[in-house]
Structure formats: structure tokens, C-alpha cells
Motif scaffolding. Structure first.
Motif, PDB file in Angstrom:
ATOM      1  N   ARG A  21       5.988 -76.181  77.805  1.00  0.00           N
ATOM      2  CA  ARG A  21       7.214 -76.852  77.389  1.00  0.00           C
ATOM      3  C   ARG A  21       8.444 -76.022  77.760  1.00  0.00           C
ATOM      4  O   ARG A  21       9.419 -76.540  78.299  1.00  0.00           O
ATOM      5  CB  ARG A  21       7.186 -77.121  75.895  1.00  0.00           C
ATOM      6  N   GLN A  22       8.377 -74.736  77.461  1.00  0.00           N
ATOM      7  CA  GLN A  22       9.498 -73.855  77.772  1.00  0.00           C
ATOM      8  C   GLN A  22       9.761 -73.823  79.275  1.00  0.00           C
ATOM      9  O   GLN A  22      10.898 -73.922  79.717  1.00  0.00           O
ATOM     10  CB  GLN A  22       9.214 -72.429  77.262  1.00  0.00           C
ATOM     11  N   MET A  27       9.003 -76.134  81.476  1.00  0.00           N
ATOM     12  CA  MET A  27       9.537 -77.428  81.909  1.00  0.00           C
ATOM     13  C   MET A  27      11.004 -77.575  81.513  1.00  0.00           C
ATOM     14  O   MET A  27      11.797 -78.123  82.263  1.00  0.00           O
ATOM     15  CB  MET A  27       8.687 -78.560  81.345  1.00  0.00           C
ATOM     16  N   GLU A  28      11.363 -77.094  80.336  1.00  0.00           N
ATOM     17  CA  GLU A  28      12.752 -77.177  79.904  1.00  0.00           C
ATOM     18  C   GLU A  28      13.652 -76.327  80.794  1.00  0.00           C
ATOM     19  O   GLU A  28      14.793 -76.681  81.065  1.00  0.00           O
ATOM     20  CB  GLU A  28      12.883 -76.746  78.448  1.00  0.00           C
ATOM     21  N   LEU A  87       0.754 -74.743  75.361  1.00  0.00           N
ATOM     22  CA  LEU A  87       1.652 -75.896  75.393  1.00  0.00           C
ATOM     23  C   LEU A  87       3.102 -75.463  75.190  1.00  0.00           C
ATOM     24  O   LEU A  87       4.007 -76.004  75.818  1.00  0.00           O
ATOM     25  CB  LEU A  87       1.246 -76.931  74.353  1.00  0.00           C
ATOM     26  N   LYS A  88       3.317 -74.488  74.304  1.00  0.00           N
ATOM     27  CA  LYS A  88       4.674 -73.988  74.104  1.00  0.00           C
ATOM     28  C   LYS A  88       5.207 -73.373  75.391  1.00  0.00           C
ATOM     29  O   LYS A  88       6.365 -73.578  75.760  1.00  0.00           O
ATOM     30  CB  LYS A  88       4.698 -72.964  72.976  1.00  0.00           C
TER      31      LYS A  88
END
Length: 134
Positions: free
Chosen positions: A9-10, A12-13, A5-6
Motif C-alpha cells: 500500500r505504501q 503504491m501510494e 500489504l502495508k
């Protein structure tokens, strides 16, 4: 947070959300929407779905919170009132274990109610007590 998930998230950011800018007001509105109360119908449906496997009240409360349902966070007594109501209607069975913990699970009648609720999930909200009587 899980490593996958991290990484997501990274990623996607760095790509998807890189051009988006959220104002403080937008952040506030998003948080407000996330914390909005769940409808009574959705609450009953979620509780019933979670009780397809045996759970203690504490486990059920924790499972609800993991789904961002905080309705019982400050008032767990309300959850136990709901469980007692479901049990008195004959939709749950309960048993005490050797460590004095009460476990709840749907019985056959409760499973039939769950199927009915899942079919009605597109129907406008009703209070869970009204659903039990309907």
C-alpha cells in the motif's frame, strides 16, 4: 493489516497513486459500489465454494464478511434459512459437535451442483432459490 500489504500500500501510494486525487464524491461512489449487494447467483456460488470444507454457520458468516459480503451481517437468520434450504434439497450434510455447534459441508450432490454453478457463473443473475429448482 498484514505487514506485506502495508508495504505494498505504501509503495503504491508513493508511486502508482501519487498523481491521483479523489474527491469526496468519488470516495462516496467507490464505497457505495463496494457495499452493493452481491447477486443471488454469486452469493449461492460463494456459499457453496466455502462449504467445500466443513464450517459452522458462524465460520461461514465470518468468511463471507472477510470477502466483503455483508448480506447476512445484520440478519444471520437469513443465512441459516439458506443453509436449511440447501440441506433440505440434499446438497449439504450437517452434524452437531460435542459443543452443540452445527457444522455444514457439501455432499457429493452439492459438489455436482457447485460444478454446475461454476460453469453457469457467466449466465445472468437468478435468485438462489430459482437456481436450486433449475
Amino acid at each position: 493489516m498484514d505487514k506485506r500489504l502495508k508495504s505494498l500500500r505504501q509503495s503504491m501510494e508513493n508511486s502508482t497513486f501519487s498523481d491521483l486525487n479523489f474527491t469526496d464524491r468519488m470516495h462516496s461512489e467507490i464505497k457505495k459500489k463496494i457495499k452493493e449487494e452481491i447477486s443471488e447467483q454469486d452469493l449461492l456460488l460463494t456459499v457453496m465454494q466455502l462449504l467445500t470444507t466443513q464450517k459452522t454457520g458462524f465460520e461461514l458468516s465470518r468468511s463471507l464478511r472477510s470477502r466483503s459480503i455483508d448480506k447476512f451481517h445484520e440478519n444471520e437468520g437469513e443465512l441459516y434459512t439458506m443453509l436449511h434450504e440447501l440441506e433440505s434439497k440434499g446438497w449439504l450434510i450437517s452434524r452437531w459437535d460435542d459443543e452443540n455447534r452445527k457444522h455444514y459441508q457439501l455432499n457429493d450432490k452439492g459438489s455436482k451442483l457447485l460444478n454446475k454453478l461454476e460453469k453457469k457463473s457467466a449466465v445472468p443473475s437468478l435468485k438462489w432459490k430459482e437456481q436450486l429448482e433449475g
